[in-house]
Design a protein around this motif. Structure first.
Motif, PDB file in Angstrom:
ATOM      1  N   TYR A  21      -7.322  32.461 -36.823  1.00 52.38           N
ATOM      2  CA  TYR A  21      -6.794  31.907 -38.076  1.00 52.38           C
ATOM      3  C   TYR A  21      -7.916  31.649 -39.075  1.00 52.38           C
ATOM      4  N   SER A  25      -8.218  33.759 -42.588  1.00 51.13           N
ATOM      5  CA  SER A  25      -7.959  32.941 -43.771  1.00 51.13           C
ATOM      6  C   SER A  25      -8.915  33.267 -44.911  1.00 51.13           C
ATOM      7  N   TYR A  31      -4.037  35.699 -43.568  1.00 50.90           N
ATOM      8  CA  TYR A  31      -3.571  34.339 -43.873  1.00 50.90           C
ATOM      9  C   TYR A  31      -4.193  33.782 -45.154  1.00 50.90           C
ATOM     10  N   PHE A  36      -5.935  28.538 -42.995  1.00 52.66           N
ATOM     11  CA  PHE A  36      -6.149  27.466 -42.038  1.00 52.66           C
ATOM     12  C   PHE A  36      -7.115  26.469 -42.678  1.00 52.66           C
ATOM     13  N   ARG A  64       3.543  27.104 -40.911  1.00 51.07           N
ATOM     14  CA  ARG A  64       3.118  28.451 -40.512  1.00 51.07           C
ATOM     15  C   ARG A  64       4.345  29.334 -40.325  1.00 51.07           C
TER      16      ARG A  64
END
Length: 78
Positions: A21, A25, A31, A36, A64
């Motif tokens: 994550y 990110s 992401y 995160f 999430r």
């Protein structure tokens, strides 16, 4: 101080997932739009978060997207 293992346990994830994550990110990552929470620091290369951010970490996990969210291969129609 919450290390990667403690955060993983808090969120019900594996420690490797936390690393994924964090990596995903970054800009251009999977992401990027729901990153995160960034660690407060590192010890060597190991990230850590201040315990006061527990609620922020839990809120991230609650928001999430679930499995299958965001696409994948379209289903074939019968």
């Amino acid at each position: 101080m919450l290390n990667r293992d403690a955060v993983a346990q808090l969120l019900g994830l594996k420690p490797k997932s936390i690393s994924t994550y964090l990596t995903e990110s970054r800009e251009g990552g999977r992401y990027e739009k729901h990153p995160f929470p960034k660690p407060d620091g590192t010890i060597g290369r190991a990230p850590w978060w201040h315990p006061s951010r527990r609620d922020e970490l839990l809120a991230w996990a609650a928001a999430r997207p679930g499995q299958g969210a965001g696409g994948g291969r379209p289903r074939t129609s019968s």
